[in-house]
Design a protein around this motif. Structure first.
Motif, short mmCIF file in Angstrom:
data_model
loop_
_atom_site.label_atom_id
_atom_site.label_comp_id
_atom_site.label_asym_id
_atom_site.label_seq_id
_atom_site.Cartn_x
_atom_site.Cartn_y
_atom_site.Cartn_z
N LYS A 20 54.68 -12.49 -43.54
CA LYS A 20 53.86 -11.28 -43.41
C LYS A 20 54.80 -10.09 -43.59
O LYS A 20 55.27 -9.51 -42.62
N ASP A 66 59.10 -5.95 -47.21
CA ASP A 66 58.74 -6.15 -48.61
C ASP A 66 59.96 -5.75 -49.46
O ASP A 66 60.14 -4.59 -49.81
N ASP A 115 58.11 -8.58 -35.02
CA ASP A 115 57.46 -9.65 -35.80
C ASP A 115 58.13 -11.00 -35.51
O ASP A 115 57.46 -12.02 -35.39
N ASP A 121 51.12 -14.92 -37.80
CA ASP A 121 50.26 -14.34 -38.84
C ASP A 121 50.90 -14.50 -40.21
O ASP A 121 52.11 -14.39 -40.34
N GLN A 122 50.04 -14.68 -41.19
CA GLN A 122 50.55 -14.85 -42.55
C GLN A 122 49.69 -14.06 -43.53
O GLN A 122 48.46 -14.09 -43.44
N THR A 123 50.34 -13.33 -44.43
CA THR A 123 49.58 -12.64 -45.48
C THR A 123 49.96 -13.11 -46.87
O THR A 123 49.27 -12.86 -47.84
N THR A 124 51.13 -13.77 -46.97
CA THR A 124 51.58 -14.23 -48.30
C THR A 124 52.59 -15.36 -48.12
O THR A 124 52.83 -15.81 -46.99
#
Ligand code: BGC
Length: 366
Positions: A336, A134, A306, A321-324
């Motif tokens: 992610k 992030d 990752d 996987d994806q979160t955004t």
């Protein structure tokens, strides 16, 4: 007898994956996953290489890691070489965000999945996934650290940034500005080395062009010498009142050490607070010695895992996987992002040594 069988089974359990990997490695020129990293000249990317090598020991599929040495032409040639070896997945950390678009396009045309690693490739829809920390949180951590250590009003603030060719430089700056701007607006900080930032100081959020104006003025280009020369030029231009206690937003560990050394060498600077990121061994030692105030640990082991998980998902015909998503100027790229950790003298032992990130033997006085 039973014991012997158990020992034999134990030996087999250790050897089978190793042999499978060795067979895979020697299976000929075919490479399943190609990894392209920006340069060997910065410890950050040597960290990534080492962590990839560690993680790949047990991965059981074939990979090759190439370095671009700060040169987009070399990066493009590396991608060509990997495509010709038959890669199915490309993990690439671009040297220059926009220049790398052509390499991503080539790979996609060859049916290769493209994973942008740590830095986002811009201006092409041909990026399948973005493996990242992030980065906005990294910049916010700098701002928070500096703000928490400021006392009263009128504190001297010096801003430095990464390379304008790196999308991360914008994300880091965005995060830092989100915390620092209100503190500039309320008089806690006064910007000392950027007329562009002063001109924009009343804007809570900046668009990319405005960020670009400030970054262009205070860029280190991720280069130690550029950072040192810029800090020295800023100090030469500064008045005595702009020194004393200073707050320095430095964009990574390598440049932080260069900037810190320049400020430490100026007799009129009595105390400085300086940020960083990457938890480089040399900067952890600087933190222990009180020469750098903080760094941001971006646990490269997590990023590497990752990236490998994403590559394996593609090799198996699935999706990571994806979160955004992150917009790269042409498309929203699934991602992610991983968490970051602020490291200061107070938590350096827990965050760096106890976590197994670096061994205590790498440091003096821990
Ligand atoms: C990375 C940092 C690194 C910098 C310079 C950035 O894109 O996120 O970890 O210090 O590049 O290489």
């Amino acid at each position: 007898m039973k014991r012997r069988i158990l020992i034999l089974l134990g030996l087999l359990a250790v050897m089978v994956p190793t042999v499978a990997f060795m067979v895979a490695c020697n299976a000929g020129p075919k490479v399943q996953v190609g990894i392209v990293l920006p340069t060997k000249d910065e410890p950050r990317w040597i960290q990534d290489e080492t962590r990839f090598q560690d993680a790949l020991k047990t991965a059981g599929y074939t990979t090759e890691i190439l370095f671009s040495q700060g040169d987009s032409a070399k990066e493009s040639a590396n991608v060509d070489a990997l495509i010709s070896k038959g890669i199915k997945v490309l993990i690439i950390c671009p040297q220059d965000a926009s220049a790398a678009a052509a390499a991503a396009d080539k790979a996609h045309k060859a049916g290769v999945k493209v994973i942008s690693y740590d830095r986002l490739i811009r201006d092409t829809p041909n990026v399948d996934y973005y493996v990242t920390f992030d980065s906005v949180a990294v910049g916010a951590a700098w701002g928070t650290y500096l703000a928490e250590n400021a006392k009263g009003k009128g504190n001297n603030l010096y801003l430095y940034a990464g390379a304008a060719s790196d999308n991360n430089a914008f994300l880091f700056f965005q995060g830092a500005w989100s915390v620092l701007q209100p503190k500039i607006a309320d008089g806690t900080f006064v910007i000392k080395n950027s007329s562009q930032a002063v001109a924009l100081k009343d804007q809570a959020t900046l668009n990319r062009d405005d960020e670009g104006k400030i970054i262009g003025q205070v860029t280190t280009n991720w280069d130690f010498n550029t950072a040192k020369n810029l800090a020295e030029a800023n100090l030469t231009a500064a008045k005595a009142a702009d020194k004393g206690t200073v707050y320095i937003c430095a964009p990574n560990d390598g440049t932080a050490r260069a900037i810190a050394d320049a400020f430490a060498a100026d007799k009129a600077v009595k105390k400085y607070y300086i940020t960083g990121q990457d938890a480089e061994v040399a900067s952890i030692q600087y933190i222990i010695d009180g020469k750098q105030s903080m760094t941001v640990l971006k646990d490269v082991r997590v990023l590497v895992n990752d990236a490998i998980a994403a590559a394996v998902a593609y090799l198996k015909g699935g999706k990571p996987d994806q979160t955004t998503t992150y917009n790269n100027g042409k498309a929203d790229i699934p991602a992610k992002p991983s968490q970051i950790v602020t490291v200061t003298k107070d938590n350096v032992k827990a965050a760096i040594i106890d976590s197994g990130y670096w061994p205590a033997s790498d440091f003096k006085g821990i």
